[in-house]
Design a protein around this motif. Sequence first.
Motif, short mmCIF file in Angstrom:
data_model
loop_
_atom_site.label_atom_id
_atom_site.label_comp_id
_atom_site.label_asym_id
_atom_site.label_seq_id
_atom_site.Cartn_x
_atom_site.Cartn_y
_atom_site.Cartn_z
N GLN A 194 0.83 -1.20 0.00
CA GLN A 194 0.00 0.00 0.00
C GLN A 194 0.87 1.26 0.00
N HIS A 195 1.96 1.22 0.75
CA HIS A 195 2.87 2.36 0.81
C HIS A 195 3.51 2.62 -0.56
N ILE A 196 3.93 1.55 -1.25
CA ILE A 196 4.51 1.70 -2.59
C ILE A 196 3.48 2.32 -3.53
N SER A 197 2.24 1.83 -3.48
CA SER A 197 1.18 2.36 -4.33
C SER A 197 0.96 3.84 -4.07
N GLU A 198 0.94 4.23 -2.81
CA GLU A 198 0.75 5.64 -2.46
C GLU A 198 1.89 6.50 -2.98
N ARG A 199 3.11 5.98 -2.89
CA ARG A 199 4.26 6.74 -3.36
C ARG A 199 4.23 6.92 -4.87
N LEU A 200 3.84 5.87 -5.59
CA LEU A 200 3.75 5.96 -7.05
C LEU A 200 2.67 6.95 -7.47
N ASN A 201 1.53 6.93 -6.79
CA ASN A 201 0.46 7.88 -7.11
C ASN A 201 0.87 9.31 -6.78
N ARG A 202 1.68 9.48 -5.77
CA ARG A 202 2.19 10.81 -5.43
C ARG A 202 3.10 11.33 -6.54
N LEU A 203 3.91 10.42 -7.09
CA LEU A 203 4.79 10.81 -8.21
C LEU A 203 3.98 11.10 -9.47
N LEU A 204 2.87 10.37 -9.64
CA LEU A 204 2.01 10.59 -10.80
C LEU A 204 1.50 12.03 -10.85
N ALA A 205 1.20 12.57 -9.68
CA ALA A 205 0.69 13.94 -9.61
C ALA A 205 1.71 14.97 -10.09
N LEU A 206 2.99 14.58 -10.12
CA LEU A 206 4.06 15.50 -10.54
C LEU A 206 4.31 15.45 -12.05
N CYS A 207 3.71 14.48 -12.74
CA CYS A 207 3.94 14.33 -14.18
C CYS A 207 3.31 15.49 -14.95
N MET A 208 4.10 16.15 -15.77
CA MET A 208 3.59 17.28 -16.55
C MET A 208 2.51 16.84 -17.53
N THR A 209 2.70 15.71 -18.18
CA THR A 209 1.71 15.23 -19.15
C THR A 209 0.41 14.86 -18.46
N ARG A 210 0.49 14.36 -17.25
CA ARG A 210 -0.71 14.03 -16.47
C ARG A 210 -1.46 15.31 -16.11
N GLN A 211 -0.73 16.35 -15.72
CA GLN A 211 -1.35 17.61 -15.35
C GLN A 211 -2.09 18.23 -16.53
N ARG A 212 -1.52 18.06 -17.73
CA ARG A 212 -2.19 18.60 -18.92
C ARG A 212 -3.50 17.85 -19.19
N VAL A 213 -3.49 16.52 -19.00
CA VAL A 213 -4.70 15.73 -19.22
C VAL A 213 -5.80 16.16 -18.25
N VAL A 214 -5.42 16.38 -16.99
CA VAL A 214 -6.39 16.81 -15.98
C VAL A 214 -6.97 18.17 -16.33
N LYS A 215 -6.13 19.10 -16.76
CA LYS A 215 -6.60 20.43 -17.14
C LYS A 215 -7.54 20.38 -18.33
N ASP A 216 -7.20 19.51 -19.31
CA ASP A 216 -8.06 19.38 -20.49
C ASP A 216 -9.42 18.82 -20.10
N ASP A 217 -9.43 17.86 -19.17
CA ASP A 217 -10.70 17.26 -18.72
C ASP A 217 -11.56 18.28 -18.00
N GLU A 218 -10.92 19.19 -17.26
CA GLU A 218 -11.66 20.18 -16.49
C GLU A 218 -12.33 21.22 -17.39
N GLN A 219 -11.88 21.32 -18.65
CA GLN A 219 -12.48 22.30 -19.56
C GLN A 219 -13.81 21.84 -20.13
N TYR A 220 -14.10 20.53 -19.96
CA TYR A 220 -15.32 19.99 -20.56
C TYR A 220 -16.39 19.76 -19.49
#
Length: 220
Positions: A194-220
Amino acid sequence: MVRVLKVLFFAFIVKPIVFFALGLNVFFKDKLPKSGPAILVANHNSHLDTLVLMSLYPLGQIHKIRPVAAADYFLTNKFVAWFSLNIIGIIPIRRGKISDKNSLFSACHRALDNGDILILFPEGSRGEPEQLSVLKRGIHHLIKTRPSVKVVPVMMHGLGRALPKGEALLVPFNCDVVVGDSIDFIDDGKRYIQHISERLNRLLALCMTRQRVVKDDEQY
């Protein structure tokens, strides 16, 4: 001779694809273990994952980076088996119901004893593009007898679109690799995973490409 072929393959094929065709963004590369024994635990969405992680290391160190991979997938064809074992340098694991975990990971232990850096995908297989699946406990079984081994989480985003599961054609998307701090061992297997999963998801939030996808979704 094999080591020379391996260096040439990564120098003239893999690294140009990874760093030029993909437009790879690498964050906190200095947190990668410089030497083994150590383990990289990463998400798994594409066949590119292994090549990208290995490409983060100098050519002179490539032979010390050992991906853990499914024997039933990579050893069924003679050519693929030779290439996987000799050029990529995989450590084959027999998947399925195995009661003797020590036997299952014996080759991994030998590699760690040899000072290698293992690449391990705790999801067990490639999941849906850009989604983290439930993690299996293999990593805990592997290091519970050697808790001092450095385990470093790595999150990749974009590779699942660049070369999705079942596809053979590379699509040049921008991709991210974010390296985290090493993870302390926890004796309780469930809590550790569970700790490894939490750490990976925390790193996911730092991904620039992920942030762009989230912003694009929020526009719709």
